[in-house]
Design an enzyme around this catalytic site. Structure first.
Site, PDB file in Angstrom:
ATOM      1  N   GLY A   9     -20.508  27.317 -38.152  1.00 41.09           N
ATOM      2  CA  GLY A   9     -20.976  28.578 -37.382  1.00 41.09           C
ATOM      3  C   GLY A   9     -20.446  28.415 -36.097  1.00 41.09           C
ATOM      4  N   GLY A  11     -17.096  28.940 -35.897  1.00 39.85           N
ATOM      5  CA  GLY A  11     -15.664  29.280 -35.955  1.00 39.85           C
ATOM      6  C   GLY A  11     -15.741  30.809 -35.766  1.00 39.85           C
ATOM      7  N   GLY A  14     -18.288  32.634 -38.494  1.00 43.64           N
ATOM      8  CA  GLY A  14     -19.585  32.067 -38.149  1.00 43.64           C
ATOM      9  C   GLY A  14     -20.369  32.435 -36.902  1.00 43.64           C
ATOM     10  N   ALA A  80     -18.431  26.138 -43.486  1.00 45.29           N
ATOM     11  CA  ALA A  80     -17.728  25.258 -42.829  1.00 45.29           C
ATOM     12  C   ALA A  80     -16.349  24.943 -44.006  1.00 45.29           C
ATOM     13  CB  ALA A  80     -18.249  23.851 -43.008  1.00 45.29           C
ATOM     14  N   TYR A 182      -6.397  25.017 -51.595  1.00 41.04           N
ATOM     15  CA  TYR A 182      -7.232  25.852 -50.855  1.00 41.04           C
ATOM     16  C   TYR A 182      -8.098  26.874 -51.628  1.00 41.04           C
ATOM     17  CZ  TYR A 182      -9.148  29.257 -47.792  1.00 41.04           C
ATOM     18  OH  TYR A 182     -10.090  30.513 -47.033  1.00 41.04           O
TER      19      TYR A 182
END
Ligand code: NAD
Ligand code: UD1
Length: 370
Positions: A9, A11, A14, A80, A182
């Site tokens: 959160g 980032g 977030g 995350a 990824y």
């Protein structure tokens, strides 16, 4: 009052999601390890975080930290992740650990104490190439372009007869085509959440974000999106370096719209499903470089078309957002050029140490550009 926990959160997305939820009257708690790649080495609470947002500094792979963060939470927005597509190809174990094991730790905790709703961030990267229409009007999925084709500077996808295929919006029904660790992580995250949510009666949605842009985009991250890289070059009086011929198309969606989509997903009646979150519009990268130069008052700096290619790049992918609109009621509000202006203003204050130059260097050094 409803309490929402946002993992990751602190980032880019977030922090905007937190603002959107706080404005709607939620209590917001953030669990974030303030990863140095995103937040720098001194790992301070970012100054852009809303004062009302409670921050727990902890790792999503740490079961104790996750349990603490979940105490009293009614809803979870799971963001995350480590997010570098190229980096995931050489930091495989850390990527699987944070993205997949981290999700497993969260779900393990939720299996013991379910919440009212779970929303997880997935990505357009799971699609690989978008969908294409062939000359006979059929819509088809394509393999990645062979390296030989790229070496010859032949950029478009072609049918068997050699005619270029026309890209069309990609809906959620397209089969995933996973071409990086990824992408595999993001697909695993969404499936793990949907499967566990169903088993434990937690209504769960996965949002497949397209190319998100806007203020707070992390310039210190070597795998930051193309807009931040171009803006940094322009602010330093340099020409944006455009890969291929610049006519590859993407769907740029503003982070305010993405934050709103997160809130709508947390509030939706619908359960156990996946949704594209894009602008629904496609733009080619060359035009994006030119638009950015215009809004930054540097129309004199022309993008440089390098005709180089980046390992694993797809040619075109943009969202069909019909399902998000019809089911979630999601309609993007921010006009692309308004969003560009806001981004340029934000980056203007950030640029002293020119991190984006370093970012491009990282890719060159590792042979991720040819
Ligand atoms: P970001 O890097 O700005 O934010 C991610 C946050 O997660 C950071 O604050 C970081 O410190 C934190 N984090 C990393 N590892 C962690 C760990 N082990 N424990 C706790 N926190 C940890 O990235 P973002 O752009 O905000 O992305 C948010 C989510 O959206 C991610 O799941 C990403 O995969 C997804 N996504 C983003 C985009 C995009 O264009 N930005 C596109 C598709 C999907
Ligand atoms: C990738 C990921 C996506 C992730 C996004 C942002 C895939 C398929 N998708 O998208 O999941 O959300 O990164 O992290 O891997 N470009 C230039 N010059 C530059 C940099 C980029 O021309 O200096 C071009 C690229 O070649 C590409 C386009 O710009 O064609 C967009 O690149 P980027 O912003 O990195 O995002 P994607 O590759 O679309």
């Amino acid at each position: 009052m409803t309490r929402a926990l946002i993992t990751g959160g602190a980032g880019f997305i977030g922090s905007h999601a937190a603002d959107s939820l706080l404005a709607a009257g939620y209590e917001v708690r953030l669990l974030d390890n303030l990863s140095p790649q995103v937040h720098g080495d001194n790992r301070q609470r970012p100054s852009y975080l809303a004062a009302d947002a409670e921050l727990i500094i902890g790792d999503v792979t740490d079961a104790d930290a996750v349990e603490r963060a979940l105490r009293g939470a009614d809803m979870v927005l799971h963001l995350a992740s480590v997010v570098g597509v190229g980096q995931s190809m050489y930091d495989i174990e850390p990527y699987v650990r944070t993205n997949e094991v981290g999700t497993a730790v969260l779900l393990q905790a939720l299996s013991k104490g379910p919440v009212e709703r779970l929303v997880v961030a997935s990505s357009m990267s799971i699609y690989g190439e978008g969908l294409y229409r062939s000359a006979d009007q059929s819509v088809i999925a394509c393999e990645e372009r062979p390296i030989e084709q790229l070496r010859n500077g032949d950029w478009e996808l072609r049918d068997k007869a050699g005619s270029p295929l026309e890209p069309v919006p990609t809906p959620e029904t397209k089969q995933p085509s996973l071409s990086s660790i990824y992408a595999l992580n993001k697909y695993a995250q969404e499936r793990m959440c949907l499967i566990t949510g169903k088993a434990y009666g937690i209504p769960t949605l996965a949002l497949r974000f397209f190319n998100v842009f806007g203020p707070r985009q992390a310039l210190s991250n070597p795998y930051t999106g193309v807009l931040a890289i171009f803006a940094a070059r322009l602010l330093n009086g340099r020409r944006p370096l455009v890969f291929e011929d610049g006519l590859q198309r993407r769907d740029f969606v503003h982070v305010h719209d993405v934050a709103r989509a997160c809130r709508m997903a947390l509030e939706a009646d619908h359960a156990q499903d996946v949704f594209n979150v894009g602008s629904g519009q496609s733009r080619n990268i060359l035009s994006v470089a030119q638009d950015l130069a215009d809004v930054m008052g540097r129309p004199d700096i022309e993008p440089e078309i390098t005709r180089k290619y980046r390992a694993g790049d797809i040619r075109h992918c943009f969202a069909d957002i019909g399902k998000s609109r019809d089911v979630l009621g999601f309609i993007p509000h921010i006009h692309f050029k308004d969003g560009l202006e806001e981004l340029a203003e934000y980056l203007g204050d950030q640029i002293a140490d020119d991190q984006a130059e370093r970012a491009t260097h990282e890719l060159l050094q590792r042979g991720l550009v040819a």
